[in-house]
Design an enzyme around this catalytic site. Sequence first.
Site, PDB file in Angstrom:
ATOM      1  N   ASP A  10       1.007  -1.081   0.170  1.00  0.00           N
ATOM      2  CA  ASP A  10       0.128   0.346   0.157  1.00  0.00           C
ATOM      3  C   ASP A  10       1.372   1.288  -0.284  1.00  0.00           C
ATOM      4  OD1 ASP A  10      -2.666  -1.612  -0.025  1.00  0.00           O
ATOM      5  OD2 ASP A  10      -2.131  -1.976   2.134  1.00  0.00           O
ATOM      6  N   LYS A  32       0.739  -8.214  -2.871  1.00  0.00           N
ATOM      7  CA  LYS A  32       0.140  -7.457  -3.501  1.00  0.00           C
ATOM      8  C   LYS A  32       0.270  -6.357  -4.215  1.00  0.00           C
ATOM      9  CE  LYS A  32      -3.796  -5.764  -0.829  1.00  0.00           C
ATOM     10  NZ  LYS A  32      -4.854  -4.282  -1.345  1.00  0.00           N
ATOM     11  N   ASP A  59      -5.027  -6.551  -7.184  1.00  0.00           N
ATOM     12  CA  ASP A  59      -6.106  -6.405  -6.780  1.00  0.00           C
ATOM     13  C   ASP A  59      -6.283  -5.188  -7.279  1.00  0.00           C
ATOM     14  OD1 ASP A  59      -8.177  -6.097  -4.666  1.00  0.00           O
ATOM     15  OD2 ASP A  59      -7.070  -5.307  -3.145  1.00  0.00           O
ATOM     16  N   LYS A  61      -9.509  -5.422  -8.514  1.00  0.00           N
ATOM     17  CA  LYS A  61     -11.499  -5.391  -8.024  1.00  0.00           C
ATOM     18  C   LYS A  61     -12.693  -5.370  -8.848  1.00  0.00           C
ATOM     19  CE  LYS A  61     -11.073  -4.795  -2.684  1.00  0.00           C
ATOM     20  NZ  LYS A  61      -9.422  -3.947  -2.796  1.00  0.00           N
ATOM     21  N   LEU A  62     -11.888  -5.930 -10.312  1.00  0.00           N
ATOM     22  CA  LEU A  62     -12.850  -5.159 -11.701  1.00  0.00           C
ATOM     23  C   LEU A  62     -14.610  -5.481 -11.024  1.00  0.00           C
ATOM     24  CD1 LEU A  62     -11.084  -6.439 -14.882  1.00  0.00           C
ATOM     25  CD2 LEU A  62     -10.566  -4.459 -12.350  1.00  0.00           C
ATOM     26  N   HIS A  63     -15.521  -4.717 -11.746  1.00  0.00           N
ATOM     27  CA  HIS A  63     -17.116  -4.889 -11.919  1.00  0.00           C
ATOM     28  C   HIS A  63     -17.124  -3.473 -12.743  1.00  0.00           C
ATOM     29  CE1 HIS A  63     -20.387  -4.048  -8.553  1.00  0.00           C
ATOM     30  NE2 HIS A  63     -20.705  -4.476  -9.992  1.00  0.00           N
ATOM     31  N   ASP A  64     -17.831  -4.396 -13.493  1.00  0.00           N
ATOM     32  CA  ASP A  64     -18.058  -4.141 -14.897  1.00  0.00           C
ATOM     33  C   ASP A  64     -19.181  -4.235 -15.495  1.00  0.00           C
ATOM     34  OD1 ASP A  64     -18.085  -1.735 -16.736  1.00  0.00           O
ATOM     35  OD2 ASP A  64     -16.591  -0.561 -16.350  1.00  0.00           O
ATOM     36  N   ILE A  65     -19.671  -4.129 -16.751  1.00  0.00           N
ATOM     37  CA  ILE A  65     -20.715  -5.201 -17.327  1.00  0.00           C
ATOM     38  C   ILE A  65     -19.224  -6.343 -18.012  1.00  0.00           C
ATOM     39  CG2 ILE A  65     -22.337  -2.963 -18.389  1.00  0.00           C
ATOM     40  CD1 ILE A  65     -20.424  -3.272 -21.032  1.00  0.00           C
ATOM     41  N   PRO A  66     -20.385  -7.628 -18.921  1.00  0.00           N
ATOM     42  CA  PRO A  66     -19.355  -8.620 -18.793  1.00  0.00           C
ATOM     43  C   PRO A  66     -18.132  -8.421 -19.555  1.00  0.00           C
ATOM     44  CG  PRO A  66     -20.933  -8.850 -18.206  1.00  0.00           C
ATOM     45  CD  PRO A  66     -21.392  -7.500 -18.664  1.00  0.00           C
ATOM     46  N   THR A  68     -16.647  -5.971 -20.784  1.00  0.00           N
ATOM     47  CA  THR A  68     -15.500  -4.703 -20.080  1.00  0.00           C
ATOM     48  C   THR A  68     -14.366  -5.811 -19.552  1.00  0.00           C
ATOM     49  OG1 THR A  68     -16.480  -2.775 -20.607  1.00  0.00           O
ATOM     50  CG2 THR A  68     -14.848  -2.574 -19.227  1.00  0.00           C
ATOM     51  N   THR A 122     -13.926  -6.002   3.776  1.00  0.00           N
ATOM     52  CA  THR A 122     -13.749  -6.213   5.666  1.00  0.00           C
ATOM     53  C   THR A 122     -13.333  -5.151   5.971  1.00  0.00           C
ATOM     54  OG1 THR A 122     -11.426  -6.273   5.032  1.00  0.00           O
ATOM     55  CG2 THR A 122     -12.142  -8.429   5.488  1.00  0.00           C
ATOM     56  N   GLN A 193     -10.583  -0.937   8.813  1.00  0.00           N
ATOM     57  CA  GLN A 193     -11.058  -2.411   9.241  1.00  0.00           C
ATOM     58  C   GLN A 193     -12.065  -2.516  10.018  1.00  0.00           C
ATOM     59  OE1 GLN A 193     -10.985  -4.044   6.230  1.00  0.00           O
ATOM     60  NE2 GLN A 193      -8.537  -4.056   5.722  1.00  0.00           N
ATOM     61  N   GLY A 213      -1.046  -5.767   5.742  1.00  0.00           N
ATOM     62  CA  GLY A 213      -0.570  -5.227   5.118  1.00  0.00           C
ATOM     63  C   GLY A 213       0.578  -3.646   5.915  1.00  0.00           C
ATOM     64  N   ARG A 214      -0.616  -3.310   6.270  1.00  0.00           N
ATOM     65  CA  ARG A 214       0.404  -2.244   7.540  1.00  0.00           C
ATOM     66  C   ARG A 214       1.180  -2.658   8.298  1.00  0.00           C
ATOM     67  NH1 ARG A 214      -5.290   1.494   6.878  1.00  0.00           N
ATOM     68  NH2 ARG A 214      -5.335  -0.075   6.791  1.00  0.00           N
TER      69      ARG A 214
END
Length: 238
Positions: A10, A32, A59, A61-66, A68, A122, A193, A213-214
Site C-alpha cells: 500500500d 499485492k 488487486d 476488484k473489477l466490476h463492470d459489464i461482462p 468490459t 472487511t 477495518q 499490510g500495515r
Amino acid sequence: MKNSLIIALDFANRQQVEDFLKPFTNEQLFLKVGMELYYQEGPQIVERLKAEGHQVFLDLKLHDIPNTVKSAMKGLARLGCDLVNVHAAGGIEMMRAAVEGLEEGKVQGKERAKLIAVTQLTSTSRQQMNSEQLIPVSLNESVLHYSQITKQAGLDGVVCSPFEAKQIAKKVGADFLTVTPGIRMETDDKQDQKRVATPDFARAEGVSAIVVGRSITRASNSLAAYYQIKNLWEGISV
C-alpha cells in the site's frame, strides 16, 4: 497459493516499494499491488516485481459489464500475475466473462492466474450492508451466497474475512480458496477495518491465504515483523 502470506504494497509509488523491499533481498515474496500503486505506476510495477521473482496479486476488484471485464482481464493476463480479482456483486455472467478473458489472454504454455471474487469488504459492517446496500441478511449469509455464485461461475475462490472461511469450505468445498485481508497483530490498530483477526486465528479457521499490510509495511522493522507474522501463520513456535 495455499498457505500463502501476501504482503499488501500500500504505497504511492515505485520508489517507496523499492525502499520497503531492500531488507527482503533473500526472500521470494507474494506481493499485492492494489489500486493506489497500480494507478500511479501502471503495468510496469507488476512486470518489475515478477522479474525479481516475486508472486503478484493484482488487486483491482473489477466490476463492470461482462464484455468490459473480459477485455480488461485479457489484457491483465499478459502481465503474468498469479492472482487477480473481481467483485462478486457483478454477477455470474460478469465473473464467467472474467475467466474467459484470463484464458484468452494468458501467455502460451503458462497457467492462467487464479481468479477470486470479493464478497463483502472487511471494512463493511452488517449495519452498513443492511442500510447502504439494502441487503437484508447477515454478513455471514451474504458472504456465503456470494461464495456459492462465485463457485458456480467457475472462479477459484473468494476474498472474505477469516470468520466465514470454515463455513465457505463446508458449503462450497475445501479446495475453494479463501483469501483474507484485515489481518492484524493483537496490539495493532484496526484503523478502517471492521472484521479483523490475527494470523494464528486465520490459520485455525482454515484460511487459504492471508493479506497483511500495515502490520508489516508500517513496522519499525518490517523484516522482523514479516517473520513474526509468518511464524504465527505457519504455527511455528520461536
